[in-house]
Design a protein around this motif. Structure first.
Motif, PDB file in Angstrom:
ATOM      1  N   ARG A   1      -6.939  -4.358   4.835  1.00 41.34           N
ATOM      2  CA  ARG A   1      -6.080  -3.209   5.145  1.00 41.34           C
ATOM      3  C   ARG A   1      -6.171  -2.877   6.642  1.00 41.34           C
ATOM      4  O   ARG A   1      -5.171  -2.625   7.309  1.00 41.34           O
ATOM      5  CB  ARG A   1      -6.495  -1.996   4.303  1.00 41.34           C
ATOM      6  CG  ARG A   1      -5.632  -0.760   4.550  1.00 41.34           C
ATOM      7  CD  ARG A   1      -6.170   0.470   3.832  1.00 41.34           C
ATOM      8  NE  ARG A   1      -6.119   0.364   2.378  1.00 41.34           N
ATOM      9  CZ  ARG A   1      -5.018   0.525   1.651  1.00 41.34           C
ATOM     10  NH1 ARG A   1      -3.867   0.810   2.251  1.00 41.34           N
ATOM     11  NH2 ARG A   1      -5.042   0.397   0.341  1.00 41.34           N
ATOM     12  N   LYS A   2      -7.388  -2.898   7.132  1.00 44.90           N
ATOM     13  CA  LYS A   2      -7.612  -2.571   8.538  1.00 44.90           C
ATOM     14  C   LYS A   2      -6.889  -3.567   9.452  1.00 44.90           C
ATOM     15  O   LYS A   2      -6.267  -3.194  10.444  1.00 44.90           O
ATOM     16  CB  LYS A   2      -9.116  -2.567   8.838  1.00 44.90           C
ATOM     17  CG  LYS A   2      -9.517  -1.528   9.875  1.00 44.90           C
ATOM     18  CD  LYS A   2     -11.027  -1.378   9.952  1.00 44.90           C
ATOM     19  CE  LYS A   2     -11.507  -0.097   9.287  1.00 44.90           C
ATOM     20  NZ  LYS A   2     -12.965  -0.012   9.242  1.00 44.90           N
ATOM     21  N   GLU A   3      -6.978  -4.827   9.050  1.00 41.72           N
ATOM     22  CA  GLU A   3      -6.330  -5.884   9.839  1.00 41.72           C
ATOM     23  C   GLU A   3      -4.809  -5.674   9.881  1.00 41.72           C
ATOM     24  O   GLU A   3      -4.184  -5.757  10.943  1.00 41.72           O
ATOM     25  CB  GLU A   3      -6.663  -7.251   9.230  1.00 41.72           C
ATOM     26  CG  GLU A   3      -6.196  -8.425  10.066  1.00 41.72           C
ATOM     27  CD  GLU A   3      -6.331  -9.755   9.321  1.00 41.72           C
ATOM     28  OE1 GLU A   3      -6.946  -9.784   8.238  1.00 41.72           O
ATOM     29  OE2 GLU A   3      -5.789 -10.760   9.820  1.00 41.72           O
TER      30      GLU A   3
ATOM     31  N   TRP B   1      -1.164  -8.061  -1.570  1.00 38.43           N
ATOM     32  CA  TRP B   1       0.247  -7.824  -1.261  1.00 38.43           C
ATOM     33  C   TRP B   1       0.557  -6.325  -1.309  1.00 38.43           C
ATOM     34  O   TRP B   1       1.247  -5.792  -0.439  1.00 38.43           O
ATOM     35  CB  TRP B   1       1.147  -8.577  -2.249  1.00 38.43           C
ATOM     36  CG  TRP B   1       2.592  -8.261  -2.044  1.00 38.43           C
ATOM     37  CD1 TRP B   1       3.370  -8.658  -0.993  1.00 38.43           C
ATOM     38  CD2 TRP B   1       3.419  -7.458  -2.873  1.00 38.43           C
ATOM     39  NE1 TRP B   1       4.638  -8.148  -1.137  1.00 38.43           N
ATOM     40  CE2 TRP B   1       4.698  -7.415  -2.273  1.00 38.43           C
ATOM     41  CE3 TRP B   1       3.219  -6.761  -4.077  1.00 38.43           C
ATOM     42  CZ2 TRP B   1       5.770  -6.705  -2.830  1.00 38.43           C
ATOM     43  CZ3 TRP B   1       4.276  -6.068  -4.626  1.00 38.43           C
ATOM     44  CH2 TRP B   1       5.535  -6.037  -4.015  1.00 38.43           C
ATOM     45  N   LEU B   2       0.005  -5.633  -2.318  1.00 37.19           N
ATOM     46  CA  LEU B   2       0.244  -4.192  -2.418  1.00 37.19           C
ATOM     47  C   LEU B   2      -0.358  -3.459  -1.227  1.00 37.19           C
ATOM     48  O   LEU B   2       0.243  -2.532  -0.682  1.00 37.19           O
ATOM     49  CB  LEU B   2      -0.333  -3.652  -3.735  1.00 37.19           C
ATOM     50  CG  LEU B   2       0.471  -4.037  -4.982  1.00 37.19           C
ATOM     51  CD1 LEU B   2      -0.321  -3.748  -6.253  1.00 37.19           C
ATOM     52  CD2 LEU B   2       1.801  -3.300  -5.012  1.00 37.19           C
ATOM     53  N   ILE B   3      -1.546  -3.875  -0.813  1.00 37.85           N
ATOM     54  CA  ILE B   3      -2.186  -3.264   0.358  1.00 37.85           C
ATOM     55  C   ILE B   3      -1.314  -3.505   1.588  1.00 37.85           C
ATOM     56  O   ILE B   3      -1.067  -2.593   2.396  1.00 37.85           O
ATOM     57  CB  ILE B   3      -3.605  -3.837   0.568  1.00 37.85           C
ATOM     58  CG1 ILE B   3      -4.507  -3.434  -0.601  1.00 37.85           C
ATOM     59  CG2 ILE B   3      -4.188  -3.368   1.897  1.00 37.85           C
ATOM     60  CD1 ILE B   3      -5.855  -4.153  -0.618  1.00 37.85           C
TER      61      ILE B   3
ATOM     62  N   GLU C   1       1.596  -1.234   1.503  1.00 35.61           N
ATOM     63  CA  GLU C   1       1.214   0.154   1.804  1.00 35.61           C
ATOM     64  C   GLU C   1       1.126   0.361   3.311  1.00 35.61           C
ATOM     65  O   GLU C   1       1.616   1.361   3.846  1.00 35.61           O
ATOM     66  CB  GLU C   1      -0.120   0.485   1.121  1.00 35.61           C
ATOM     67  CG  GLU C   1       0.025   0.653  -0.383  1.00 35.61           C
ATOM     68  CD  GLU C   1      -1.292   0.685  -1.141  1.00 35.61           C
ATOM     69  OE1 GLU C   1      -1.257   0.719  -2.378  1.00 35.61           O
ATOM     70  OE2 GLU C   1      -2.356   0.665  -0.486  1.00 35.61           O
ATOM     71  N   GLU C   2       0.515  -0.593   3.970  1.00 39.37           N
ATOM     72  CA  GLU C   2       0.379  -0.460   5.418  1.00 39.37           C
ATOM     73  C   GLU C   2       1.723  -0.663   6.115  1.00 39.37           C
ATOM     74  O   GLU C   2       2.001  -0.065   7.148  1.00 39.37           O
ATOM     75  CB  GLU C   2      -0.673  -1.438   5.939  1.00 39.37           C
ATOM     76  CG  GLU C   2      -2.084  -1.084   5.480  1.00 39.37           C
ATOM     77  CD  GLU C   2      -2.484   0.336   5.893  1.00 39.37           C
ATOM     78  OE1 GLU C   2      -2.214   0.729   7.048  1.00 39.37           O
ATOM     79  OE2 GLU C   2      -3.056   1.064   5.052  1.00 39.37           O
ATOM     80  N   TYR C   3       2.542  -1.515   5.528  1.00 46.67           N
ATOM     81  CA  TYR C   3       3.871  -1.783   6.096  1.00 46.67           C
ATOM     82  C   TYR C   3       4.712  -0.504   6.098  1.00 46.67           C
ATOM     83  O   TYR C   3       5.291  -0.124   7.116  1.00 46.67           O
ATOM     84  CB  TYR C   3       4.562  -2.878   5.273  1.00 46.67           C
ATOM     85  CG  TYR C   3       5.829  -3.419   5.899  1.00 46.67           C
ATOM     86  CD1 TYR C   3       5.779  -4.493   6.781  1.00 46.67           C
ATOM     87  CD2 TYR C   3       7.068  -2.870   5.601  1.00 46.67           C
ATOM     88  CE1 TYR C   3       6.925  -4.999   7.363  1.00 46.67           C
ATOM     89  CE2 TYR C   3       8.226  -3.357   6.176  1.00 46.67           C
ATOM     90  CZ  TYR C   3       8.147  -4.427   7.053  1.00 46.67           C
ATOM     91  OH  TYR C   3       9.290  -4.913   7.627  1.00 46.67           O
ATOM     92  N   TYR C   4       4.744   0.173   4.964  1.00 44.96           N
ATOM     93  CA  TYR C   4       5.549   1.398   4.882  1.00 44.96           C
ATOM     94  C   TYR C   4       4.883   2.548   5.623  1.00 44.96           C
ATOM     95  O   TYR C   4       5.548   3.396   6.203  1.00 44.96           O
ATOM     96  CB  TYR C   4       5.830   1.758   3.420  1.00 44.96           C
ATOM     97  CG  TYR C   4       6.928   0.895   2.854  1.00 44.96           C
ATOM     98  CD1 TYR C   4       8.263   1.141   3.178  1.00 44.96           C
ATOM     99  CD2 TYR C   4       6.644  -0.197   2.039  1.00 44.96           C
ATOM    100  CE1 TYR C   4       9.273   0.337   2.694  1.00 44.96           C
ATOM    101  CE2 TYR C   4       7.650  -1.006   1.552  1.00 44.96           C
ATOM    102  CZ  TYR C   4       8.965  -0.737   1.882  1.00 44.96           C
ATOM    103  OH  TYR C   4       9.966  -1.536   1.413  1.00 44.96           O
TER     104      TYR C   4
END
Lengths: 349, 387
Positions: free
Chosen positions: B13-15, B73-75, B78-81
């Motif tokens: 997620r951080k990446e 993919w979900l993570i 989440e970061e994309y949006y």
């Protein structure tokens, strides 16, 4: 991250489901109603023998120390069968509360052995469920929590529309009661969360029972030369109700997993679960009545048992308004966004 | 059951977050449905994503992906949006055709099409519906006539998303002229600039040209462009539709971020709105959460070897209705200003709520109308009779 029940959890759920499918059919419910007795002793004995009474009591207090997630589908199964006996409130609310307040109470070990059940008077509920059959009643008074012997208290029956729900008002003298703690508030708050999440699980079960009854009827009942279940007007109502169930169930499971955080996040999730499950049960019960047509309004069709339980549980352990404001508190005072779906309070920073 | 992310998932997620913070355009791109310029700006963004190997993280590395699982993919989503990154102009390709190609394509087809798809070099449109084949998709009449190593395509497709500016389209064609209904159909790809293809943009309810009619007049494509066997088109098409409705097309993060914006709008106006608006706002937030829990549950099941069934249909009904209700709640907060265009001097913080509301109205229609989905739920999930 694995949103998936374990094999052990699956097994526990299967055991209770098949037990209730055998011993808690609508015909059994009607027999109990006709007999006018509060419990079916054979069924209750079978339930007790499953050894789940102390499921949610910590191991240090002699219980099994299971999590809410281990028991959540047991409660769902009890809703699905409209079980009259207090398996859910005794095991999942009363005994954990008693264990927190007085882990050495003899009533606790007797209840875990299945000799007695314990009832809870909670400020969220105006009346006490199953007090008349309980061996002990937990009663709050003036910020303190007492253990009351039903024999020394005055119980006034408060008949419910649900023929299997046994509500009482309980009056007791403080001298006759045992003081467990002077600081009941945090215990009662946790009890409310437990009461709410397991009510939510029962509501999901109730909702599914309603849809299953209606689907079975819609396949059999012919009008205009075809089963009514072949008509889209009927199909779409049932599908809409099923959608509501599908998006209540995972919330209930996720809330069960978070329950023991006892923070704003877990409380909001429990409240969300209760709201979603109650609204699914409400829609499913009304849809089932509509699909059954005039039969749905009759005493003969079993849907009303579920409708009535749904009405009772929707408002037990916190009204929808109460739960909506708990959700609002979390939403308006804590960070939002997809990265917080599974958050807990410590990880706010 | 463990609803905590692992340290590896947190690190991932951080990446993603770090990369998004450094790369997401600070100003929103112009719509990809209203101008070539906006479309190309989105294609450029796809190229940036691809360069960072973020185009399609679940795809194998050999096709430009990272070989990650659905939780990752979900993570990523989440970061994309969360970062407010642009909408995916190639969603027909990467979310719908891509997974289907992966399952049904030959090795040659996969290497020919998947990387170019992930990189944005080839942006895809879909060509399913026809004027007489909407909800009744099995009524398609467009034909693909075999001629040596080629097919000759003829027919009239409609409501083809992205077809105005896209490079390629995939569509259902009747390869067996004697066939009826679901039989004798094949899934075939064709370039939108091929000889004999005429594109007629259709103005949408909001004036944009997000879809088009496609007229095919003796369009010749190599037989290589057929996915799966001849006559297998319906089955493959349903697999595509399952992915679309089921998981990929609408990841929960999209709705969670919208709900978050709704809460911010509510907080800015809570003194002016009536109390019932709060409940609508909370419902929108709860629904987005419920959708996320449900998708995490499905993803966990798929990772454990399960498959996606009729819940593809329950998902589609749920998110499309949630999207309308969420935007409706925003309009009720904006009150009498909700009719204003963003360009109006008095629009203030009106945002894109009106655009979003119009788009949400298409949700119950596209990807299989919600009426069709309710039939699927009733018949396949509940077991009600078809006739």
């Amino acid at each position: 991250m694995d949103f998936h029940f374990s094999e052990e959890q699956d097994m526990t759920a299967d055991v209770i489901r098949s037990l209730l499918a055998k011993l808690c059919t609508p015909a059994d419910l009607r027999r109990l109603m006709a007999a006018g007795t509060p419990r079916d002793d054979v069924r209750w004995q079978n339930i007790v023998e499953m050894g789940l009474s102390g499921a949610l009591v910590p191991e240090v207090a002699g219980g099994l120390g299971l999590d809410a997630a281990d028991f959540i589908r047991v409660a769902e199964a009890c809703g699905y069968a409209a079980l009259p006996e207090p398996l859910v409130e005794n095991t999942a609310v009363a005994l954990p509360l008693l264990a927190e307040a007085a882990s050495d109470a003899s009533e606790l070990s007797r209840a875990m052995d299945g000799e007695i059940t314990v009832a809870v008077g909670h400020p969220a509920n105006p009346f006490v469920a199953d007090a008349d059959t309980a061996g002990a009643i937990l009663m709050p008074h003036d910020g303190a929590l007492y253990l009351v012997d039903p024999g020394s208290a005055t119980l006034v029956a408060q008949p419910s529309i649900d023929p299997f729900r046994r509500l009482s008002s309980v009056n007791f003298d403080l001298e006759d009661a045992r003081l467990l703690t002077n600081d009941a508030q945090p215990l009662l708050e946790r009890a409310l969360d437990r009461g709410a999440i397991f009510a939510a699980a029962q509501l999901v079960g109730i909702a599914q029972a309603c849809i299953d009854l209606a689907v079975a009827y819609a396949k059999e009942r012919n009008q205009f030369g075809k089963p009514i279940g072949s008509y889209q007007a009927v199909k779409h109502q049932l599908a809409s109700a099923q959608v509501k169930i599908e998006f209540a169930r995972p919330v209930v499971y996720a809330a069960a997993v978070a329950l023991s955080q006892y923070d704003d996040f877990s409380r909001a999730r429990v409240s969300h679960a209760k709201l979603a499950a109650a609204s699914a049960a409400d829609l499913a019960a009304r849809t089932a009545i509509q699909v059954h047509g005039a039969m749905g309004y009759s005493w003969e069709v079993d849907v009303h048992f579920f409708l009535k339980r749904a009405i009772a549980l929707e408002n037990a352990w916190g009204t929808p308004a109460f739960h909506r404001s708990r959700v609002a508190h979390r939403v308006l005072t804590h960070p939002l966004g997809p990265e917080h779906t599974f958050a807990r309070e410590q990880s706010d920073a | 059951m463990d609803l905590n992310f692992t340290p590896q998932q947190d690190a991932f997620r951080k990446e993603v977050r770090t990369w998004m913070e450094q790369n997401v355009p600070s100003d929103p791109l112009p719509s990809f449905d209203s101008s070539r310029e906006g479309f190309e700006a989105h294609r450029d963004w796809e190229k940036v994503l691809h360069k960072g190997r973020w185009g399609m993280v679940t795809w194998p590395e050999s096709y430009g992906g990272r070989g990650l699982d659905l939780i990752q993919w979900l993570i990523f989503e989440e970061e994309y949006y969360r970062a407010g990154a642009p909408l995916r102009v190639n969603q027909n390709g990467i979310f719908l055709l891509g997974p289907t190609l992966m399952e049904y394509g030959t090795e040659e087809q996969k290497s020919r099409f998947l990387t170019a798809m992930a990189s944005g070099d080839e942006v895809w449109a879909q060509a399913w519906s026809e004027p007489q084949a909407g909800s009744d998709l099995a009524a398609v009449r467009a034909t693909a006539t075999r001629d040596g190593d080629e097919y000759v395509l003829n027919g009239h497709k409609i409501w083809s998303s992205r077809a105005v500016f896209a490079d390629w389209a995939f569509g259902l064609f009747r390869t067996d002229p004697q066939s009826e209904r679901h039989k004798g159909l094949s899934l075939i790809f064709f370039p939108l600039d091929a000889q004999g293809v005429k594109i007629q943009p259709i103005a949408q309810i909001d004036g944009e040209t997000g879809f088009a009619e496609i007229f095919l007049d003796d369009v010749r494509v190599p037989a290589f462009n057929r996915l799966g066997d001849e006559g297998q088109g319906w089955r493959i098409c349903m697999a595509t539709a399952g992915f679309e409705r089921g998981l990929m097309l609408r990841s929960p993060a999209r709705f969670q971020v919208t709900a978050q914006k709704l809460v911010a709008l509510y907080l800015a106006h809570q003194d002016e709105v009536e109390p019932s608006v709060r409940d609508a706002v909370m419902q929108a937030w709860m629904d987005a959460e419920a959708y996320a829990f449900s998708i995490y549950q499905t993803a966990s099941r798929l990772i454990a070897g399960g498959s996606i069934g009729a819940e593809a249909s329950t998902n589609k009904i749920f998110w499309s209705e949630m999207d309308i209700a969420t935007h409706k709640a925003a309009l009720s907060i904006l009150g009498a200003r909700s009719e204003l265009l963003r360009s109006a001097p008095g629009a203030g913080d009106i945002g894109r709520w009106l655009d979003g509301y119009f788009f949400s109205l298409a949700g119950p229609i596209y990807a299989g109308s919600n009426e069709v989905q309710r039939n699927i739920i009733a018949e396949r999930m509940l077991g009600l009779p078809r006739v």
